[in-house]
Design a protein around this motif. Structure first.
Motif, PDB file in Angstrom:
ATOM      1  N   TRP A 125       0.848  -1.321  -0.052  1.00 55.87           N
ATOM      2  CA  TRP A 125      -0.066   0.059  -0.205  1.00 55.87           C
ATOM      3  C   TRP A 125       0.816   1.197   0.094  1.00 55.87           C
ATOM      4  O   TRP A 125       0.411   2.254  -0.495  1.00 55.87           O
ATOM      5  CB  TRP A 125      -0.903  -0.091   1.200  1.00 55.87           C
ATOM      6  CG  TRP A 125      -1.931   0.924   1.215  1.00 55.87           C
ATOM      7  CD1 TRP A 125      -3.156   0.831   0.702  1.00 55.87           C
ATOM      8  CD2 TRP A 125      -2.004   2.222   1.540  1.00 55.87           C
ATOM      9  NE1 TRP A 125      -4.070   1.971   0.821  1.00 55.87           N
ATOM     10  CE2 TRP A 125      -3.218   2.747   1.625  1.00 55.87           C
ATOM     11  CE3 TRP A 125      -1.220   2.900   2.572  1.00 55.87           C
ATOM     12  CZ2 TRP A 125      -3.619   4.021   2.066  1.00 55.87           C
ATOM     13  CZ3 TRP A 125      -1.354   4.351   3.093  1.00 55.87           C
ATOM     14  CH2 TRP A 125      -2.765   4.712   2.765  1.00 55.87           C
ATOM     15  N   GLY A 126       2.006   1.163   0.754  1.00 57.12           N
ATOM     16  CA  GLY A 126       2.928   2.339   0.759  1.00 57.12           C
ATOM     17  C   GLY A 126       3.445   2.455  -0.553  1.00 57.12           C
ATOM     18  O   GLY A 126       3.682   3.963  -1.013  1.00 57.12           O
ATOM     19  N   ARG A 127       3.714   1.583  -1.260  1.00 54.56           N
ATOM     20  CA  ARG A 127       4.370   1.725  -2.753  1.00 54.56           C
ATOM     21  C   ARG A 127       3.456   2.297  -3.809  1.00 54.56           C
ATOM     22  O   ARG A 127       3.603   3.327  -4.316  1.00 54.56           O
ATOM     23  CB  ARG A 127       4.531   0.351  -3.475  1.00 54.56           C
ATOM     24  CG  ARG A 127       5.851  -0.313  -2.553  1.00 54.56           C
ATOM     25  CD  ARG A 127       6.390  -1.439  -3.435  1.00 54.56           C
ATOM     26  NE  ARG A 127       7.405  -2.134  -2.777  1.00 54.56           N
ATOM     27  CZ  ARG A 127       7.268  -3.429  -2.423  1.00 54.56           C
ATOM     28  NH1 ARG A 127       6.118  -3.890  -2.468  1.00 54.56           N
ATOM     29  NH2 ARG A 127       8.161  -3.982  -1.745  1.00 54.56           N
ATOM     30  N   ARG A 128       2.201   1.958  -3.266  1.00 57.21           N
ATOM     31  CA  ARG A 128       0.900   2.772  -4.351  1.00 57.21           C
ATOM     32  C   ARG A 128       0.844   3.883  -4.168  1.00 57.21           C
ATOM     33  O   ARG A 128       0.760   4.960  -5.099  1.00 57.21           O
ATOM     34  CB  ARG A 128      -0.461   1.754  -3.918  1.00 57.21           C
ATOM     35  CG  ARG A 128      -0.552   0.613  -4.265  1.00 57.21           C
ATOM     36  CD  ARG A 128      -1.855   0.146  -3.900  1.00 57.21           C
ATOM     37  NE  ARG A 128      -2.323  -0.994  -4.242  1.00 57.21           N
ATOM     38  CZ  ARG A 128      -3.295  -1.361  -5.539  1.00 57.21           C
ATOM     39  NH1 ARG A 128      -3.914  -0.441  -6.096  1.00 57.21           N
ATOM     40  NH2 ARG A 128      -3.385  -2.545  -5.901  1.00 57.21           N
ATOM     41  N   ARG A 129       1.193   4.604  -2.693  1.00 63.86           N
ATOM     42  CA  ARG A 129       1.015   6.028  -2.839  1.00 63.86           C
ATOM     43  C   ARG A 129       2.262   6.880  -2.714  1.00 63.86           C
ATOM     44  O   ARG A 129       2.470   8.011  -2.767  1.00 63.86           O
ATOM     45  CB  ARG A 129       0.455   6.523  -1.349  1.00 63.86           C
ATOM     46  CG  ARG A 129       1.349   6.165  -0.016  1.00 63.86           C
ATOM     47  CD  ARG A 129       0.667   6.690   1.168  1.00 63.86           C
ATOM     48  NE  ARG A 129       1.803   6.410   2.345  1.00 63.86           N
ATOM     49  CZ  ARG A 129       1.475   7.047   3.347  1.00 63.86           C
ATOM     50  NH1 ARG A 129       0.513   7.807   3.679  1.00 63.86           N
ATOM     51  NH2 ARG A 129       2.494   6.878   4.452  1.00 63.86           N
ATOM     52  N   GLY A 130       3.547   6.050  -3.074  1.00 60.82           N
ATOM     53  CA  GLY A 130       4.805   6.677  -3.150  1.00 60.82           C
ATOM     54  C   GLY A 130       5.343   6.887  -1.839  1.00 60.82           C
ATOM     55  O   GLY A 130       6.389   7.873  -1.899  1.00 60.82           O
ATOM     56  N   ARG A 131       5.122   6.361  -0.685  1.00 62.73           N
ATOM     57  CA  ARG A 131       5.691   6.770   0.535  1.00 62.73           C
ATOM     58  C   ARG A 131       5.454   5.466   1.324  1.00 62.73           C
ATOM     59  O   ARG A 131       4.258   5.225   1.687  1.00 62.73           O
ATOM     60  CB  ARG A 131       4.886   8.111   1.104  1.00 62.73           C
ATOM     61  CG  ARG A 131       5.373   8.264   2.429  1.00 62.73           C
ATOM     62  CD  ARG A 131       4.790   9.477   2.907  1.00 62.73           C
ATOM     63  NE  ARG A 131       4.973  10.029   4.300  1.00 62.73           N
ATOM     64  CZ  ARG A 131       4.495  10.998   4.906  1.00 62.73           C
ATOM     65  NH1 ARG A 131       3.448  11.589   4.400  1.00 62.73           N
ATOM     66  NH2 ARG A 131       4.693  11.184   6.397  1.00 62.73           N
TER      67      ARG A 131
END
Length: 399
Positions: A125-131
């Motif tokens: 999920w963090g990869r999806r938002r870029g952080r």
């Protein structure tokens, strides 16, 4: 005699609070208001009630409004027999130069993705938002005491180094009734009759490296109906139960932190201050915020209500700062129109981020979950694309 009190803000952008008491007049009134007029003769109601009887000890009115710097006149007025009667005017100034509220630049940003949740899910999920996800939310099951005492899935998923970022763990103050234990109560928790499950939980967390977890104990205390441990029927019992559990846990996991969690504005007139357990047992004042209102207000009106209502965002934030406590946003999310919410509402994301930037918020956890009554998902569902784009733009980088 009417009493009209004005409490001007201490912080830039905070609301002015007004309260008044309309004395008993011997009959009902059709309406009663506290109104404010600015120097340009523009006015609006800050507090309002419809037809009602005035109690023998008077009718209390209270409200908040964010006012620009300048001079204002406030007054109490009531409508009876088709005629407005204005009473007790008071002039006050909102200063032009107010300090910014204290702000925590190291705020951690994270999510709760629903059960079952794993560190791998949070990483993706963090990869999806870029952080990366910097704090995770998680919950213990309140249906049985043994599931509170030994939450195997949580200990396995996050313990022994599987998750290195902070964890905010929501811990019930009560388990559900069973045939063997038909009436668990906050009074019984306070008396120590349920020390064992909380002691076991603390030992288990410490043993697997989660002893410094933030425990969101007895969350949404001010809601009259969300959970069995509501503080509304008996605030003293809630306070005593909270304090007892903190005492028990600290003996086994002295590094644990405690989050006292509230739901913002939507759950009636209960004064959350009545159930505050005390500065010595609270490390973080937590809040839940969803983009909905019982009245189904439009976006800007809904936001003004969140911020300015009694028990709203600024009310809780000012309380936390006065007690030297940081704020934790333990749950926040969009809300579907079926839940009187704004649906795909990027304005809510933008305004709430700006609000968090003004206060000492140490963590915020987006509730990326679809419920039967509302779908507030941003990155795991495609129903809120505009808000999702705003969220990524706002939260891709740190504070």
């Amino acid at each position: 005699m009417i009493t009209l009190a004005v409490d001007t803000p201490r912080w830039a952008g905070a609301p002015t609070r007004l309260s008044g008491l309309l004395p008993a007049s011997g009959g009902p009134v059709d309406a009663a208001v506290i109104a404010v007029r600015d120097a340009a003769d523009g006015s609006h109601d800050v507090a309002h009630t419809g037809p009602c009887s005035v109690p023998a000890d008077g009718l209390a009115l209270t409200g908040r409004a964010v006012l620009a710097p300048g001079q204002y006149t406030a007054w109490v007025s009531h409508l009876a027999g088709g005629r407005w009667v204005d009473q007790e005017h008071r002039t006050f100034d909102v200063p032009a130069a107010l300090p910014a509220p204290p702000h925590d630049p190291a705020r951690r940003s994270g999510a709760y993705l629903g059960w079952p949740q794993t560190p791998a899910d949070l990483t993706a999920w963090g990869r999806r938002r870029g952080r990366p996800v910097e704090v995770a939310g998680e919950y213990l099951d309140h249906r049985r005491w043994e599931w509170i005492a030994k939450p195997t899935s949580v200990l396995t998923a996050y313990g022994d180094g599987a998750w290195s970022a902070p964890l905010v763990l929501s811990v019930p103050l009560l388990a559900d009734p069973t045939p063997q234990d038909p009436a668990p109560s906050l009074a019984a928790v306070a008396d120590g009759r349920y020390d064992a499950p909380f002691r076991t939980l603390a030992r288990s967390l410490a043993a697997c490296g989660l002893g410094a977890t933030t425990l969101r104990l007895g969350w949404e205390a001010n809601s009259p109906e969300n959970y069995s441990w509501s503080a509304v029927p008996d605030p003293a019992a809630y306070r005593a139960a909270f304090r007892r559990v903190v005492e028990v846990v600290r003996r086994e996991a002295p590094a644990a932190r405690f989050d006292w969690g509230l739901t913002v504005a939507v759950d009636g007139a209960f004064d959350f201050r009545r159930c505050y357990p005390g500065d010595d047992v609270v490390d973080v004042v937590g809040i839940d915020v969803y983009d909905m209102s019982p009245q189904g207000l439009a976006t800007d009106a809904r936001w003004d209500w969140y911020q300015c209502a009694v028990g709203g965002l600024d009310d809780v934030a000012e309380f936390a700062v006065a007690h030297g406590k940081p704020l934790g946003v333990d749950e926040w999310a969009l809300a579907s129109s079926t839940w009187n919410g704004g649906g795909d509402d990027p304005r809510f994301v933008d305004r709430f981020r700006a609000w968090m930037d003004r206060w000492p918020v140490v963590h915020e956890i987006y509730n990326e979950v679809e419920y039967p009554y509302s779908d507030g998902r941003l990155l795991l569902g495609g129903r809120n694309p505009r808000a999702a784009a705003e969220y990524v733009a706002q939260f891709r980088t740190g504070t």
